[in-house]
Design a protein around this motif. Structure first.
Motif, short mmCIF file in Angstrom:
data_model
loop_
_atom_site.label_atom_id
_atom_site.label_comp_id
_atom_site.label_asym_id
_atom_site.label_seq_id
_atom_site.Cartn_x
_atom_site.Cartn_y
_atom_site.Cartn_z
N PRO A 82 21.59 -18.66 -3.38
CA PRO A 82 22.06 -18.47 -2.05
C PRO A 82 21.92 -16.88 -1.74
O PRO A 82 22.17 -15.97 -2.69
N VAL A 83 21.72 -16.48 -0.44
CA VAL A 83 21.80 -15.04 -0.07
C VAL A 83 23.20 -14.85 0.23
O VAL A 83 23.31 -13.48 0.36
N ALA A 84 24.19 -15.39 0.27
CA ALA A 84 25.48 -15.12 0.49
C ALA A 84 26.48 -16.41 0.08
O ALA A 84 25.88 -17.54 0.11
N THR A 85 27.62 -15.82 -0.53
CA THR A 85 28.55 -16.80 -1.11
C THR A 85 30.10 -16.59 -0.51
O THR A 85 30.31 -15.54 -0.12
N VAL A 86 30.58 -17.74 -0.50
CA VAL A 86 32.25 -17.68 -0.30
C VAL A 86 32.75 -18.98 -0.86
O VAL A 86 32.07 -19.81 -0.85
N ASN A 87 34.04 -18.89 -1.30
CA ASN A 87 34.50 -20.12 -1.56
C ASN A 87 36.04 -19.93 -1.11
O ASN A 87 36.80 -18.92 -0.89
N SER A 88 36.72 -21.11 -1.15
CA SER A 88 38.23 -21.19 -0.56
C SER A 88 38.80 -22.41 -1.28
O SER A 88 38.28 -23.37 -1.59
N TRP A 89 40.43 -22.08 -1.24
CA TRP A 89 41.11 -23.47 -1.74
C TRP A 89 42.34 -23.33 -1.22
O TRP A 89 42.45 -21.92 -0.64
N ILE A 90 43.30 -24.29 -0.95
CA ILE A 90 44.64 -24.15 -0.54
C ILE A 90 45.68 -23.88 -1.59
O ILE A 90 45.61 -24.80 -2.31
N GLY A 98 60.94 -19.79 0.46
CA GLY A 98 60.12 -21.11 0.05
C GLY A 98 58.81 -20.55 -0.22
O GLY A 98 58.27 -19.53 -0.80
N GLU A 99 58.08 -21.76 0.19
CA GLU A 99 56.68 -21.52 -0.01
C GLU A 99 55.79 -21.92 1.35
O GLU A 99 56.28 -22.60 2.26
N VAL A 100 54.59 -21.47 1.43
CA VAL A 100 53.77 -21.75 2.82
C VAL A 100 52.37 -22.16 2.11
O VAL A 100 51.80 -21.43 1.43
N ASP A 101 51.76 -23.07 2.86
CA ASP A 101 50.31 -23.25 2.46
C ASP A 101 49.47 -22.11 2.71
O ASP A 101 49.40 -21.71 3.86
N MET A 102 48.42 -21.59 1.74
CA MET A 102 47.77 -20.55 2.10
C MET A 102 46.11 -20.98 1.96
O MET A 102 45.86 -21.50 0.84
N LEU A 128 37.94 -18.79 8.49
CA LEU A 128 39.38 -18.68 9.19
C LEU A 128 39.31 -20.23 10.35
O LEU A 128 40.42 -20.82 10.35
N ARG A 129 38.10 -20.38 10.59
CA ARG A 129 37.96 -21.54 11.73
C ARG A 129 38.40 -22.88 10.73
O ARG A 129 39.01 -23.76 11.17
N ALA A 130 37.79 -22.96 9.50
CA ALA A 130 37.92 -23.98 8.80
C ALA A 130 39.47 -24.19 8.29
O ALA A 130 40.09 -25.19 8.31
N ALA A 131 39.93 -22.85 8.13
CA ALA A 131 41.63 -23.16 7.39
C ALA A 131 42.30 -23.39 8.55
O ALA A 131 43.18 -24.21 8.61
N ALA A 132 42.03 -22.98 9.87
CA ALA A 132 43.02 -23.32 11.16
C ALA A 132 42.77 -24.98 11.47
O ALA A 132 43.73 -25.65 11.61
N SER A 133 41.40 -25.50 11.14
CA SER A 133 41.33 -26.87 11.58
C SER A 133 41.92 -27.66 10.18
O SER A 133 42.21 -28.88 10.63
N ALA A 134 42.09 -27.09 9.35
CA ALA A 134 43.01 -27.97 8.22
C ALA A 134 44.45 -27.65 8.45
O ALA A 134 45.33 -28.29 7.74
N GLY A 135 44.87 -26.74 9.35
CA GLY A 135 46.23 -26.77 9.52
C GLY A 135 46.95 -25.80 8.80
O GLY A 135 48.17 -25.85 8.63
N THR A 136 46.36 -24.95 8.23
CA THR A 136 46.85 -24.15 7.13
C THR A 136 47.37 -22.80 7.89
O THR A 136 46.55 -22.27 8.80
#
Ligand SMILES: CC(C)(COP(=O)(O)OP(=O)(O)OC[C@H]1O[C@@H](n2cnc3c(N)ncnc32)[C@H](O)[C@@H]1OP(=O)(O)O)[C@@H](O)C(=O)NCCC(=O)NCCS
Length: 430
Positions: A82-90, A98-102, A128-136
């Motif tokens: 790929p010419v660009a990469t990114v990954n993510s997890w919660i 306490g804790e918050v989902d990130m 950021l749009r994916a994170a918001a759509s997951a409710g994070t």
């Protein structure tokens, strides 16, 4: 907790990159060729050597836990890099009380042949749009350069200390402790690093959970680790025999000196005694003139444990970057150390956090309510609010930099409420 892998590729970024004849899509990690291509592109992007077959095997196995995105030239074959990469997890992010989902973001690379044409922007905004759509409620990352992520609303929120000790000058002044220090083998080191971090991460705001491959690397159990053979491990056991601290390090000869530097890869202590004992082992080690370590909390007690604090150099640098996406969810997930009742008006050019909220707490948990047309007490942008969030950056300092429109008194009262009991820490890179 939502699984980030269940969130589809962001349609806006798909469309934007399609306009450049580029395909933005989720990597199929069940395809070994595609998983390998992702990892090799990541290694090239971070200026690493070409990975060995063993490194490909261990890393791609670990990457299966993440949501990996690649950007491809149109019509590329499965094994094309790929010419660009990114990954993510919660992951859980520790906050005061306490804790918050990130939404954790990593592996941000754009190939040298495709730089500066907006691909990283599409990757970051897509995350950021994916994170918001997951409710994070919040996103986070660690950065190779401090100039990249502010434009997307991220701010350095968790500063850490790099500590270098001239052991001959610093000496040692702490009294002996009742427990004991022992050498351990690498498998035990890996297990203790994981277990101690799992406790330590709950003790300070700003920490996130670790993962298996991280601890295998630190313990020198992965073949691609350049220092694998040099890694040593010790642990501290308290009087009752319970493990309370662990340290991974190597000894490197200082050229021409017949003396050594101790490079500490990771030090995790869950009690003050454990921390003092591990520092004591390092600073009193025979033949060692210098001890160095990064990712320590900026209030590490070491200068108070030595005979001459001028032998201890502490350099503070940015490490944990945060970006609030959902203001009420983020602000109500943490506790406050002092009463606060203020209206915050937040500007956010990407829209996620824009609006006005009344934050009311009597110490402890807060209520956060949207307000319409109210006169705001505090006007700031989302990056500034994100900097304050973990309780490790001072509103008084941000005010002095022109980032908050309040009096010094109001900024000080924000600090009283937001400050964490122990300064925040992020003890790992991700
Ligand atoms: C950092 C990197 C991902 C940027 O990718 P890119 O596709 O060239 O970036 P874009 O074209 O989308 O640029 C977006 C914005 O960031 C700016 N920018 C990009 N790279 C930057 C850098 N290294 N430093 C400062 N600003 C940078 C651009 O000027 C542009 O600014 P604008 O929005 O104000 O016009 C790429 O240079 C890279 O892969 N670097 C090596 C790996 C790395 O460090 N990754 C980050 C890991 S934390």
């Amino acid at each position: 907790m939502t699984d980030a892998r269940s969130i589809p590729a962001d349609p806006t970024s798909v469309e934007r990159l399609a306009g450049q004849r580029l395909t933005y899509r989720i990597i199929d990690m069940s395809s070994p060729a595609e998983a390998e291509a992702f990892f090799r592109a990541d290694a090239r992007g971070f200026l690493d050597s070409e990975p060995t077959a063993e490194a490909v095997a261990s890393t791609t196995a670990a990457l299966k836990d993440r949501r990996n995105i690649g950007v491809f030239e149109g019509g590329a074959e499965e094994s094309t890099l790929p010419v660009a990469t990114v990954n993510s997890w919660i992951t859980p992010l520790t906050v005061p009380g306490g804790e918050v989902d990130m939404w954790a973001i990593s592996s941000v690379t754009v190939s040298g042949t495709h730089r500066r044409r907006g691909i990283a922007r599409a990757l970051l905004e897509g995350e950021l749009r994916a994170a918001a759509s997951a409710g994070t409620p919040i996103a986070g990352l660690t950065a190779s350069e401090a100039t990249i992520y502010g434009r997307y609303g991220f701010a350095p929120a968790v500063p850490v200390a790099r500590i270098t000790v001239d052991t001959r000058r610093a000496g040692w002044a702490a009294t002996a402790l009742p427990g004991r220090v022992e050498y351990i083998d690498k498998e035990t080191l890996r297990d203790h690093l994981s277990a101690m971090h799992e406790v330590a991460r709950t003790q300070r705001s700003g920490q996130i959970a670790g993962w298996k491959l991280r601890w295998e690397r630190v313990a020198g159990l992965t073949p691609e680790h350049p220092d694998a053979a040099a890694v040593r491990g010790i642990r501290y056991l308290d009087e009752s025999g319970a493990v309370r601290g662990v340290m991974a390090y190597k000894l490197a000869e200082i050229p021409g000196a017949f003396r050594f530097e101790m490079v500490i890869f990771h030090l995790a202590a869950v009690t003050s005694d454990a921390l003092t004992a591990l520092w004591g082992f390092a600073l009193q080690h025979d033949l060692v003139d210098r001890v160095s370590v990064d990712l320590r909390p900026i209030d590490d007690p070491l200068p108070w444990l030595v005979a001459d604090r001028r032998g201890v150099e502490v350099v503070v640098h940015d490490h944990g970057w945060l970006r609030i996406l959902d203001v009420p969810a983020a602000l109500s997930a943490r506790t406050y150390r002092a009463p606060i009742d203020l209206v915050f008006r937040v500007a956010d050019s990407l829209g996620f956090a824009a609006g006005s909220w009344r934050l009311t707490a009597d110490g402890g948990r807060a209520t956060v309510t949207p307000v319409e047309d109210a006169a705001a007490d505090v006007i700031l942008d989302v990056a500034t609010l994100s900097a304050l969030y973990a309780g490790g950056v001072s509103a008084v300092q941000l005010r002095a930099a022109g980032r908050l429109n309040v009096t010094a008194e109001v900024a000080a009262s924000v600090d009283d409420a937001f400050r964490a009991a122990e300064v925040p820490l992020l003890g790992i890179w991700y």
